[in-house]
Design an enzyme around this catalytic site. Structure first.
Site, mmCIF file in Angstrom:
data_model
loop_
_atom_site.group_PDB
_atom_site.id
_atom_site.type_symbol
_atom_site.label_atom_id
_atom_site.label_comp_id
_atom_site.label_asym_id
_atom_site.label_seq_id
_atom_site.Cartn_x
_atom_site.Cartn_y
_atom_site.Cartn_z
ATOM 1 C CE LYS A 32 -0.318 1.054 5.047
ATOM 2 N NZ LYS A 32 -0.014 2.070 5.374
ATOM 3 C CB THR A 33 4.460 1.810 1.676
ATOM 4 O OG1 THR A 33 3.315 2.045 2.733
ATOM 5 C CG2 THR A 33 4.618 3.360 1.647
ATOM 6 C CG ASP A 223 -1.222 5.589 5.048
ATOM 7 O OD1 ASP A 223 -1.628 4.311 4.549
ATOM 8 O OD2 ASP A 223 0.356 5.254 5.795
ATOM 9 C CD GLU A 224 -1.886 2.349 8.379
ATOM 10 O OE1 GLU A 224 -2.907 1.720 8.148
ATOM 11 O OE2 GLU A 224 -0.700 1.519 8.241
ATOM 12 C CD GLN A 254 -3.563 -4.655 8.619
ATOM 13 O OE1 GLN A 254 -2.116 -4.368 9.124
ATOM 14 N NE2 GLN A 254 -3.327 -4.787 7.509
ATOM 15 N NE ARG A 610 2.105 -7.318 11.390
ATOM 16 C CZ ARG A 610 2.039 -5.993 10.692
ATOM 17 N NH1 ARG A 610 2.113 -5.506 9.811
ATOM 18 N NH2 ARG A 610 0.374 -6.202 9.046
#
Length: 764
Positions: A32-33, A223-224, A254, A610
């Site tokens: 996504k970044t 973002d997020e 998330q 993670r």
């Protein structure tokens, strides 16, 4: 546009889609970044003025990394983006527009300690019992109200809120909130929540200012997005109302910050606000092995409240997930530390390849002790940050007061630092005198002789002269941040006092202040900071997030210990998720509703994802809590992982003390018994592990198995359970919202008592 060539189809579609509302659902490790970075670069390359682009993140670190990547594509134009955390961007807007709200542009930003200090003073002034009106509880109620855009007057006039406070035996919270807000305003200060709350007030009450920024920002990206609260969402919705070019990126799976106000409904219901919304799903995971990805999928699939997606990976199959059991929390620490040690030796790995993730900070002790015994270096993320240390906050308080003499919390911190014979009684008299005369504390201090201070006037006068001399450096001589800070550190006496303290702690504090001055010099020397004033530096520091605050210990090769919440957005080759026990994870404190359980499950999903290459999970049979040894049972979440992705790690047994180690056969029997009685999946110790089935060997779940609504389940009804098979309800036990059923299962399974709010039963 060479960067487009390296994208997969959904990523490319997201980058090239520039006009109209867009929601990008980005699964864990899906890049996504990269998409946000290239989408921004693409807009600039298409001719969009970067001053017209607003990109909001949750950490300065994330914003900095994205800006660097964008700059590599489009050059220095990237520096003209309006880009940063919600709080930093809105603080910038408030600096420009705060006069409309009655503040001056040099307002202070209170951190949590400042806010709690002020609340502590107000609670004391109102003669309230601080054991009842605990400052943390009051602070959290006020913070929660601001995040829901409830001001002090609305709080006091809302009968539901007042009834809730009364039920909690805290009827004075509303008045404390009102006094707190008035004192912050008088001090020309905003707390962290105010940066969002006051921006909403600004746009609500001053339409012309809202219109200014609506027309300024042609493109808004968030973002997020799953971590936004109501306040953040309303601001971004208002800012993008004219051009409708809003792009949100996030993953509902998330969303783990409800405790601090995040509202998952923002992302789940986003399409209701935009009928012409385009939704793009990034589903390919580039981070983890297939076993890890599929195990995570098997967990999150159980949540009802989610946006469906099919996360997959083309990475290698990878090792199965190790599941181990320890007799106690201390043994759990030894097992994990030994496994890290042996993995390093066998595979040539470094310490920073490993991370230990836990549900609560208190769990770190056993792992710290075990790692120290094996001489394995580690770092704890989430401890006391550099900018929260006493000596750092002392110097920053001096600098804050130089900029804003209405900052009462800064004043109280520095008036007798270093000691100049001005105690709490004198400070109280100054405060009362200021209130009686309708002036600020600084007005009294700066003109102490006019207020009849008697013998204390010499010490107060010296302090006032010191602050006035600092003000001259800032306002008249226009010295930069480093020149001001280094002079204040010396002239105030802070450096001298720390230098004269020859203890180990004193030396450390002196070095910390020197490091702060180094940081300010670096800030001044950076070409990215056009405004090199002490005021700008203070704002930069005050807006650092927890993730930005973690300091570099000087040695990077360390095992990372952190909470799962703190691990969000990070990745490690080898991950250990520890303390997988009922009441610990999921947390007993967080299970008030199904929504709470689903958030805990999302937290588990975050923990699993993670890991890049290897994942190990552990639980203890006993653990000390509140000074008592408590028997523990494995977490229900372990039962929710498809058993085919699990195995018991062979090398774990080597770490058990000889007298504690059972024979391999006994070890297997004990694990299998745990699986049958506690519904904890595991695999055998064979080279190609096969899952141990907790249900009778002759039972196969019905192909059309669908869990039924058990709200009206009665004794005598026949049911089916995915693991235990078929059975008859023998007894119902109802206690408020807790409904339990005792079921006699066939095939030798026997009676099981099931909590119906979690058990999946099919009524036949």
């Amino acid at each position: 546009m060479n960067y487009i060539e390296g994208l997969n189809d959904p990523q490319r579609e997201a980058v090239l889609h520039t006009n109209g509302p867009l929601m990008i659902i980005a699964g864990a490790g899906s890049g996504k970044t990269r998409v946000l970075t290239y989408r921004t670069a693409h807009l600039i390359e298409k001719g969009v003025d970067p001053f017209r682009i607003l990109l909001l993140t949750f950490t300065n670190k994330a914003a900095g990394e994205m800006r660097e990547r964008i700059e590599k594509v489009v050059g220095n134009e990237a520096r003209n983006l309006w880009m940063g955390t919600f709080h930093s961007v809105f603080a910038k807007i408030l600096r420009f527009e705060c006069k409309a709200l009655g503040y001056t542009s040099d307002f202070s930003i209170y951190d949590t300690d400042d806010s709690k200090s002020l609340l502590r003073s107000i609670i004391k002034e109102r003669n309230l019992d601080d054991k009842v009106y605990k400052v943390n509880g009051v602070f959290n109620r006020i913070s929660g109200a601001k995040n829901r855009l409830i001001g002090p007057d609305e709080y006091l006039n809302n009968p539901i809120i007042q009834a809730d406070d009364a039920a909690a035996k805290l009827p004075e919270v509303g008045r404390l909130y009102k006094m707190y807000a008035e004192r912050c305003f008088k001090a020309n200060a905003m707390d962290f929540d105010d940066l969002l709350y006051q921006t909403n007030v600004l746009f609500r009450d001053h339409v012309e200012i809202l219109h200014k920024y609506q027309h300024k920002f042609h493109y808004v990206m968030v973002d997020e997005f799953q971590d936004t609260n109501i306040s953040q969402y309303l601001i971004t919705k208002k800012l993008s109302a004219v051009h409708q070019n809003i792009c949100v990126v996030g993953d509902d799976a998330q969303s783990i910050y409800a405790f601090r106000g995040a509202d998952i409904q923002n992302i789940l219901n986003f399409e209701k606000d935009y009928s012409d919304l385009t939704t793009i799903k990034l589903e390919e995971n580039y981070r983890s092995t297939n076993n890890i990805v599929q195990a995570a999928n098997s967990i999150i699939a159980r949540n009802k409240g989610q946006l469906k997606k099919n996360v997959f990976t083309n990475n290698e199959e990878g090792a199965l997930i190790d599941l181990i059991k320890a007799a106690s929390d201390n043994e759990e620490g030894r097992l994990i530390a030994t496994h890290i040690f042996e993995s390093k030796m066998a595979n040539g790995l470094k310490n920073n390849d490993f991370a230990i993730l836990y549900r609560t900070n208190a769990q770190s002790r056993a792992f710290e002790e075990a790692l120290r015994k094996l001489n394995i270096k580690y770092r704890i993320i989430g401890g006391l940050s550099f900018y929260q240390r006493r000596e750092i906050k002392d110097l920053l308080a001096y600098l804050r007061f130089v900029i804003n003499q209405n900052d009462e919390e800064a004043f109280k911190r520095i008036i007798n630092l270093p000691k100049r014979g001005i105690g709490d009684t004198t400070v109280a008299k100054i405060t009362v005198t200021a209130a009686e005369n309708g002036v600020s504390v600084w007005d009294v201090v700066a003109n102490i002789n006019q207020f009849g201070a008697g013998r204390l006037s010499a010490g107060i006068e010296a302090f006032a002269d010191l602050i006035k001399s600092f003000k001259i450096m800032v306002e008249i001589q226009e010295k930069d941040a480093y020149e001001v800070a280094s002079h204040v550190a010396k002239a105030s006496g802070i450096l001298r006092e720390l230098y004269e303290d020859k203890t180990v702690e004193g030396l450390s504090r002196y070095e910390n202040v020197q490091e702060l001055l180094n940081a300010i010099k670096e800030f001044v020397d950076s070409p990215e900071n056009e405004d090199k004033s002490i005021s700008n530096f203070l704002q930069t520091v005050s807006l650092l997030t927890t993730a930005d605050n973690e300091e570099d210990e000087g040695e990077n090769d360390r095992v990372t210990l952190m909470t799962i919440h703190g691990a969000k957005g990070l990745e490690f080759d080898h991950v250990y998720i520890v303390g997988m026990e009922e009441d610990l994870f999921p947390s007993q404190m967080m299970l008030q509703s199904r929504q709470d359980l689903e958030e805990e499950r999302r937290l588990f999903y975050v923990a699993i994802t993670r890991a890049e290459k290897r994942l190990m999970m552990s639980f203890a049979e006993s653990r000390y809590q509140f000074g008592r040894l408590k028997a523990c049972e494995p977490s229900r979440f372990l039962d929710e992982i498809d058993p085919k992705y699990l195995q018991i790690a062979r090398n774990i047994r080597r770490a058990i003390e000889p007298q504690e180690r059972p024979s391999p056969a006994a070890f297997i029997r004990k694990v299998a018994n745990d699986v049958a009685t506690k519904a904890t999946p595991a695999a055998s110790l064979q080279s190609k592990p096969k899952p141990v089935n907790a249900a009778p060997s002759n039972y196969t779940p019905s192909p059309d198995f669908t869990a039924s609504d058990t709200s009206f389940l009665e004794e005598g009804q026949k049911v089916e359970h995915l693991k235990f098979g078929f059975g008859i309800v023998k007894k119902m036990d109802v206690n408020g919202n807790d409904r339990k059923a005792t079921v006699l299962f066939e095939g030798g399974v026997g009676e099981k008592t099931l909590l119906l709010s979690f058990a999946k039963l099919r009524i036949l």
